[in-house]
Enzyme design. Structure first.
Site, PDB file in Angstrom:
ATOM      1  N   ASN A 394      36.722  43.699  46.690  1.00  9.26           N
ATOM      2  CA  ASN A 394      37.208  43.544  44.922  1.00  9.26           C
ATOM      3  C   ASN A 394      36.448  42.253  44.863  1.00  9.26           C
ATOM      4  O   ASN A 394      35.305  42.513  44.698  1.00  9.26           O
ATOM      5  CB  ASN A 394      38.272  43.092  45.550  1.00  9.26           C
ATOM      6  N   SER A 395      36.815  40.980  44.070  1.00 15.23           N
ATOM      7  CA  SER A 395      36.876  40.352  43.518  1.00 15.23           C
ATOM      8  C   SER A 395      35.426  39.350  43.776  1.00 15.23           C
ATOM      9  O   SER A 395      34.975  38.259  43.761  1.00 15.23           O
ATOM     10  CB  SER A 395      37.412  39.044  43.233  1.00 15.23           C
ATOM     11  N   THR A 396      35.669  38.737  45.483  1.00 11.67           N
ATOM     12  CA  THR A 396      34.138  38.545  46.461  1.00 11.67           C
ATOM     13  C   THR A 396      33.554  38.978  45.847  1.00 11.67           C
ATOM     14  O   THR A 396      32.403  37.652  45.996  1.00 11.67           O
ATOM     15  CB  THR A 396      35.261  38.650  46.976  1.00 11.67           C
TER      16      THR A 396
END
Length: 593
Positions: A394-396
Site C-alpha cells: 500500500n502507501s509504504t
C-alpha cells in the site's frame, strides 16, 4: 493457505503421474517386473511434497547479517511507562482509499469444504472395510492341516522370514490374502480346500509371503492415505490401480524365480482358479490379495507365460531410467517452491535473531514487528511466521515510487510538483498541487498514480527487480499493483530495504535519497528523531492491512522497524503506528519529549 497447498498438490500429483505413466510406457520393457513397480515409489515421494512445511522449500533471502547481541541491550522493563504513545500521531498522515475487489476467499473455503466431505466419505468407506476385515478375522478358524503348515514353514525359510505369521481359514473370503501390520495373517478361503493341492498351497504361500517381504502391507496403508487426501484427482486413482497391478506382477515374478520353468503354467492356473469377479470384496483396501480384475488377470497371465529370469540383465538400464525419472520429477520442486515463495512468503534465517513477545502491545491484532539495530547488526522480531508473510505494501511503497521517479528524471529535486487536475478527491489535503514531499507526507494517491503512468510498467518492474522489492509483481496494473493487488512484501523485507535505502546501497543519487529522507521525517524527541511512512490496505470499505515502517536516529545508532497488522477490519496504518510507538517507547529507543 489451504488453497495454495491444494493447487500445489493437484499440479505435483498430476505432473508426476503423467511422467511416470509415460516413462513406464516408453521404457517399461527395459525394466524387470520389480523395476516397473519400484518406479511408482517416486510418486509416493512426490505426493508428500504438499505436506512439507512451506518454510522448508521457500527460496533464499538477502541482506541477512546473522550477528549476535546481548539480550539486555534495550533494557526493557517489560511494562509501558504510562506515556501517551500517540504523541506522534498528529504528524503521521494516514490517508487511505478503499479499493473494490471481488472477494474470492469463499472459493478457498468452498474447496476446503468439498475436499473435507470427500475425505470424510472415503474415510468412512475405509473404516467400513476395516470393520469387514475385523469380522473376517474374528470369524475365521486356525488352519490345522499340519502337512500344509509344514509347507508354509518351508516357504518362510526359503524367503528368510522369521516373523510369526498366522495362517487362518475363512468361509467369508474367495481368495487368499495377507493383512496386518503388527500381527500378520494369511487367510485362506475354506470353500476352495477341496481342489487346492499341496503344490498350489506352496504357490499361494510364496506369493503372499513375498508381499510381506517386500513391505507391501505397509505400502497398502500409504496408498490408502494418499487416496483419501487426493480423492479429487482421478489420475491418482488410475495411478494406484496401475501400481497395484505392477505390484502383483512383481510378486508373481519373485515366485517364478523360485520355481522350475515347467511349473509356470501350474502357477498361472492356480491364480486363475481364484478369480470370481462377482464376489470380490472391493472394500478391503488394507490387504494384498492374489486375485484381480479380469483385465488385470489377463496382463498377469501374459507376463507369467512370457516370463524369463532377468534379475541382472537390466540393472544398468534401470539405474539410468530411475535417474531420468528423478531428474524430471524433482525439477518441478524448485519451480513450485519459487512460485510459492515469490508470491506468498520470504525465507529468512532467524537463528541469531531475538524473538520478542509483544503480544500485549499488539492489542489482540494479528501482526508482526521487525526491529533492526544497526550498530549491533541484530534483528528483534515479534511473530516470526507473520514477519515472513508477504502482503500488499500500500502507501509504504510510495517511498520507492518517488525514488524511482527521481532516478528516471520523471521528476527532479527542484521540479517535483504535479498539478491537481481538479477531480474530486476523498481528502481536502489532496485537492491541490503536490510536490514529492507533500505527496509522501499526505500519502496522495493520485500523485503516485501519475508517476506510475509517466514511468511505465517496464521501468517500474526493472527497478523493483534491481532492489529485490518483495515479489516484484506489477501485474495488477499501473496505479493499482501496490494497492491490495499483485505487489507484495514482508515486514522483514521492508526493514532490509529501509536499511538499503538509508545507506544508499543501490547507488541512487544522494540528493534523491536526502529528499526522500526529509519527506519521511515525522518528529524529534530529545536527541532522537523519528522517520516513517504508514500504509493502509482498505478493501470494500474494510481496513484489513495496516503498515508503519521507518527508522529512529539517535546520537549513536539507528533502528529500522516495520510493523504490519492483519485483520478483517480496523487494521490501519494509524493503529500500526500507535503500536509501534508504544514498543519503541517501552524499549527506550524513542521516548516522549
Amino acid at each position: 493457505m489451504f488453497l495454495s497447498h491444494f493447487i500445489i498438490g493437484l499440479c505435483v500429483s498430476s505432473f508426476s503421474i503423467t511422467v511416470i505413466l509415460f516413462l513406464r510406457n516408453r521404457f517399461g520393457r527395459q525394466l524387470n517386473a520389480k523395476g516397473n513397480y519400484y518406479l511408482w515409489m517416486f510418486l509416493l515421494v512426490m505426493l508428500l511434497f504438499p505436506f512439507i512445511p512451506t518454510h522448508v522449500y521457500y527460496a533464499g533471502s538477502f541482506l541477512n547479517d546473522g550477528s549476535v547481541i546481548d539480550r539486555n541491550l534495550f533494557q526493557s522493563n517489560g511494562e509501558l511507562s504510562g506515556i501517551d504513545a500517540r504523541r506522534g500521531l498528529d504528524v503521521i498522515q494516514d490517508f487511505s482509499v478503499s479499493v473494490s475487489r471481488l472477494d474470492l476467499s469463499f472459493i478457498g473455503t468452498l474447496i476446503f469444504v468439498i475436499w473435507s466431505i470427500g475425505v470424510i466419505l472415503f474415510s468412512v468407506h475405509i473404516i467400513r472395510g476395516l470393520g469387514t476385515l475385523r469380522r473376517i478375522k474374528k470369524r475365521s478358524s486356525a488352519f490345522t492341516n499340519q502337512g500344509i503348515l509344514s509347507i508354509f514353514e518351508d516357504c518362510k525359510k526359503r524367503l528368510m522370514i522369521n516373523k510369526s505369521i498366522i495362517v487362518i481359514s475363512s468361509n467369508r473370503i474367495y481368495s487368499p490374502m495377507i493383512f496386518g501390520l503388527f500381527r500378520t495373517y494369511i487367510a485362506l478361503p475354506s470353500k476352495h480346500e477341496h481342489w487346492i493341492s499341496p503344490k498350489q498351497y506352496e504357490y499361494i504361500f510364496l506369493h503372499e509371503l513375498n508381499h510381506y517381504k517386500n513391505k507391501d502391507l505397509i505400502t497398502n496403508y500409504v496408498i490408502v492415505f494418499f487416496q483419501i487426501v487426493y480423492w479429487f484427482n482421478p489420475l491418482v486413482w488410475i495411478a494406484f490401480k496401475e501400481m497395484r497391478l505392477d505390484r502383483e506382477i512383481a510378486c508373481d515374478a519373485s515366485v517364478l524365480n523360485l520355481l522350475d520353468d515347467h511349473l509356470l503354467i501350474d502357477y498361472g492356473n492356480t491364480i486363475i482358479n481364484f478369480v470370481d469377479s462377482t464376489k470380490q470384496n472391493k472394500k478391503l483396501h488394507m490387504v494384498s490379495q492374489i486375485y484381480g480384475s479380469k483385465n488385470q488377470l489377463k496382463k498377469r497371465i501374459q507376463q507369467i507365460s512370457a516370463f524369463k529370469s532377468n534379475l541382472n540383465r537390466t540393472k544398468s538400464k534401470q539405474v539410468y531410467i530411475y535417474l531420468l525419472t528423478g531428474i524430471i520429477l524433482f525439477v518441478q520442486i524448485p519451480i513450485v517452491s519459487a512460485f510459492s515463495s515469490e508470491n506468498s512468503r520470504y525465507d529468512f534465517d532467524y537463528g541469531s535473531a531475538t524473538i520478542e513477545d509483544f503480544q500485549g502491545q499488539f492489542q489482540g491484532y494479528e501482526g508482526s514487528l521487525v526491529l533492526y539495530d544497526k550498530n549491533a547488526k541484530h534483528y528483534h522480531i515479534y511473530n516470526e511466521e507473520k514477519s515472513k508473510l508477504r502482503v500488499s505494501p500500500n502507501s509504504t511503497y510510495k517511498i520507492f515510487s518517488a525514488l524511482f521517479a527521481l532516478d528516471l528524471n520523471v521528476i527532479s529535486t527542484d521540479h517535483s510538483t504535479l498539478p491537481w487536475d481538479g477531480s474530486e478527491q476523498p481528502y481536502t489535503a489532496w485537492s491541490k498541487d503536490q510536490d514529492v514531499s507533500s505527496a509522501i507526507q499526505r500519502s496522495v494517491n493520485w500523485y503516485f498514480t501519475e508517476l506510475d503512468y509517466r514511468m511505465g510498467l517496464e521501468s517500474i518492474q526493472s527497478n523493483l527487480k534491481n532492489i529485490h522489492y518483495g515479489n516484484t509483481d506489477v501485474s495488477g496494473g499501473l496505479g493499482e499493483y501496490w494497492l491490495e493487488s499483485s505487489l507484495k512484501i514482508s515486514p522483514i523485507e521492508q526493514v532490509q530495504l529501509l536499511r538499503a535505502f538509508y545507506e544508499n546501497q543501490f547507488g541512487f543519487k544522494e540528493s534523491h535519497i536526502n529528499l526522500i529522507k526529509d519527506s519521511l521525517l515525522l518528529e524529534r524527541s530529545h536527541s532522537a528523531q523519528l522517520s516513517g511512512k504508514t500504509g493502509t490496505g482498505s478493501v470494500n470499505g474494510h481496513d484489513t492491512n495496516g503498515w508503519f515502517i521507518g527508522y529512529v536516529e539517535t546520537e549513536n545508532n539507528t533502528y529500522f522497524f516495520a510493523t504490519n497488522l492483519q485483520s478483517e477490519d480496523h487494521a490501519s496504518g494509524s493503529t500500526a503506528s500507535e503500536i509501534t510507538l508504544k514498543i519503541l517507547n517501552d524499549l527506550r529507543i524513542y521516548e516522549e519529549n
